[in-house]
Design a protein around this motif. Structure first.
Motif, PDB file in Angstrom:
ATOM      1  N   GLU A   1      51.123  38.134  25.280  1.00 25.08           N
ATOM      2  CA  GLU A   1      51.931  37.253  26.169  1.00 25.08           C
ATOM      3  C   GLU A   1      50.958  37.041  27.511  1.00 25.08           C
ATOM      4  O   GLU A   1      51.423  36.039  28.381  1.00 25.08           O
ATOM      5  CB  GLU A   1      53.425  38.021  26.683  1.00 25.08           C
ATOM      6  N   ILE A   2      50.105  37.756  27.870  1.00 23.39           N
ATOM      7  CA  ILE A   2      48.950  37.581  28.932  1.00 23.39           C
ATOM      8  C   ILE A   2      47.938  36.684  28.615  1.00 23.39           C
ATOM      9  O   ILE A   2      47.048  36.903  27.423  1.00 23.39           O
ATOM     10  CB  ILE A   2      48.570  38.861  29.333  1.00 23.39           C
ATOM     11  N   ASP A   3      47.938  35.535  29.378  1.00 25.63           N
ATOM     12  CA  ASP A   3      46.875  34.455  28.966  1.00 25.63           C
ATOM     13  C   ASP A   3      45.626  34.779  29.705  1.00 25.63           C
ATOM     14  O   ASP A   3      44.682  34.674  29.125  1.00 25.63           O
ATOM     15  CB  ASP A   3      47.593  33.027  29.405  1.00 25.63           C
ATOM     16  N   SER A   4      45.696  35.322  30.924  1.00 24.16           N
ATOM     17  CA  SER A   4      44.476  35.694  31.758  1.00 24.16           C
ATOM     18  C   SER A   4      44.951  36.350  32.992  1.00 24.16           C
ATOM     19  O   SER A   4      46.111  36.783  33.345  1.00 24.16           O
ATOM     20  CB  SER A   4      44.091  34.453  32.389  1.00 24.16           C
ATOM     21  N   VAL A   5      43.792  37.236  33.319  1.00 27.39           N
ATOM     22  CA  VAL A   5      44.091  38.140  34.521  1.00 27.39           C
ATOM     23  C   VAL A   5      43.136  37.663  35.680  1.00 27.39           C
ATOM     24  O   VAL A   5      41.848  37.432  35.397  1.00 27.39           O
ATOM     25  CB  VAL A   5      43.477  39.407  34.297  1.00 27.39           C
ATOM     26  N   ARG A   6      43.736  37.524  36.583  1.00 28.90           N
ATOM     27  CA  ARG A   6      42.766  36.967  37.915  1.00 28.90           C
ATOM     28  C   ARG A   6      43.155  37.865  39.114  1.00 28.90           C
ATOM     29  O   ARG A   6      44.219  38.334  39.339  1.00 28.90           O
ATOM     30  CB  ARG A   6      42.911  35.426  38.159  1.00 28.90           C
ATOM     31  N   THR A   7      42.414  37.433  40.295  1.00 33.64           N
ATOM     32  CA  THR A   7      42.536  37.995  41.684  1.00 33.64           C
ATOM     33  C   THR A   7      43.168  36.981  42.568  1.00 33.64           C
ATOM     34  O   THR A   7      42.651  35.755  42.351  1.00 33.64           O
ATOM     35  CB  THR A   7      41.505  38.959  42.214  1.00 33.64           C
ATOM     36  N   ASP A   8      43.802  37.594  43.565  1.00 35.24           N
ATOM     37  CA  ASP A   8      44.273  36.296  44.666  1.00 35.24           C
ATOM     38  C   ASP A   8      44.248  37.176  45.905  1.00 35.24           C
ATOM     39  O   ASP A   8      44.450  38.480  46.145  1.00 35.24           O
ATOM     40  CB  ASP A   8      45.640  35.895  44.174  1.00 35.24           C
ATOM     41  N   ILE A   9      44.660  36.526  46.916  1.00 37.38           N
ATOM     42  CA  ILE A   9      44.831  37.027  48.295  1.00 37.38           C
ATOM     43  C   ILE A   9      46.047  36.264  48.732  1.00 37.38           C
ATOM     44  O   ILE A   9      46.298  35.104  48.822  1.00 37.38           O
ATOM     45  CB  ILE A   9      43.765  36.864  49.474  1.00 37.38           C
ATOM     46  N   ASP A  10      47.186  37.282  49.159  1.00 37.40           N
ATOM     47  CA  ASP A  10      48.434  36.753  49.827  1.00 37.40           C
ATOM     48  C   ASP A  10      48.273  36.739  51.405  1.00 37.40           C
ATOM     49  O   ASP A  10      47.880  38.001  51.884  1.00 37.40           O
ATOM     50  CB  ASP A  10      49.440  37.451  49.206  1.00 37.40           C
ATOM     51  N   ILE A  11      48.342  35.873  52.061  1.00 35.19           N
ATOM     52  CA  ILE A  11      48.114  35.708  53.428  1.00 35.19           C
ATOM     53  C   ILE A  11      49.474  35.494  54.203  1.00 35.19           C
ATOM     54  O   ILE A  11      50.167  34.402  54.037  1.00 35.19           O
ATOM     55  CB  ILE A  11      47.212  34.611  53.973  1.00 35.19           C
ATOM     56  N   LEU A  12      50.010  36.736  54.996  1.00 32.42           N
ATOM     57  CA  LEU A  12      51.220  36.480  55.796  1.00 32.42           C
ATOM     58  C   LEU A  12      50.873  36.124  56.901  1.00 32.42           C
ATOM     59  O   LEU A  12      50.438  37.230  57.856  1.00 32.42           O
ATOM     60  CB  LEU A  12      51.957  37.959  55.555  1.00 32.42           C
TER      61      LEU A  12
END
Length: 250
Positions: free
Chosen positions: A141-152
């Motif tokens: 079910e997982i198409d890809s794995v990536r990183t991200d940054i959540d800025i609050l």
């Protein structure tokens, strides 16, 4: 904050009466725990593999369990302890601080993760739910794995939370979502789990792209998948997936 913690600690040792010593000691602990935040924001999430990361087995098959990070609730526990030490001297203030600490702990919540031979499970708890909410995605079910940054954005500066995003092939179900999730990605806030973010990304990315390696999750030493690189290597920038470098992503 660390300097303030040291000052409070010295004051607790030299205090002439026990209540004052208790208050100063709890204040030192509180200041020390709140000083953890800047280090984690700077990328120092963990120096080594946590002993709490362990092999597991269950309805999703064998795998490795990554529990919630203790660094998240620890400041609130210290804050509550500070309130408790104030109760003998200032009952109303102490109880109020204790209740505030419990409320903040509940508001922040917790996240844990399990990586199995069949897929990835995220379990979360926050103020919106009484119990834990679970989301499970199979490897297919997982198409890809990536990183991200959540800025609050904050009143002074901003908070940066590193995220690991699992992109499903279909729309993500509404049930069990966190504020970080979107219709096309399940987010794992890596600062909430007891694993070094880069090691966690490498492990899940590698298991997704190399199905023949998933059998290692059945071994007793499955937890070694999440052992971070030595600190000196993590201080060197680079993408270990694309370039083979052993530095950090975040």
């Amino acid at each position: 904050m660390l300097a303030i913690a040291i000052l409070f600690a010295v004051g607790s040792v030299t205090a002439r009466n026990l209540p004052t010593a208790d208050i100063l000691a709890s204040a030192a602990l509180m200041a020390a725990t709140f000083s953890i935040g800047p280090f984690r924001q700077g990328g120092m999430h963990s120096l080594a593999l946590s002993r709490r990361v362990r092999a597991c087995d269950g309805k999703y098959g064998p795998g490795v369990h990554v529990p919630a990070s203790l660094a998240i609730p620890l400041p609130f526990v210290a804050f509550g302890l500070f309130g408790a030490t104030l109760i003998p001297l200032h009952r109303g203030t102490g109880i109020a601080l204790l209740l505030i600490a419990l409320g903040l702990w509940r508001l922040v919540g917790s996240v844990s993760l399990s990586i199995h031979t069949t897929g990835v499970r995220r379990r979360a708890r926050n103020w919106q739910s009484i119990g834990s909410r679970e989301v499970f995605l199979t490897w297919d079910e997982i198409d890809s794995v990536r990183t991200d940054i959540d800025i609050l954005p904050l009143r002074v500066g901003s908070r940066r939370d590193p995220l690991l995003r699992l992109t499903p092939k279909d729309r993500l179900a509404r049930g069990g979502r966190l504020r970080y999730d979107t219709d096309d990605s399940l987010a794992i806030p890596t600062s909430y789990v007891a694993a070094e973010p880069n090691a966690l990304f490498r492990a899940i990315h590698d298991l997704k792209t190399h199905p023949n390696r998933r059998h290692v999750l059945s071994a007793p030493a499955a937890r070694e998948l999440l052992r971070p690189n030595p600190l000196r290597e993590r201080l060197s920038p680079g993408d270990p997936i694309e370039s083979g470098h052993s530095g950090t992503i975040w």
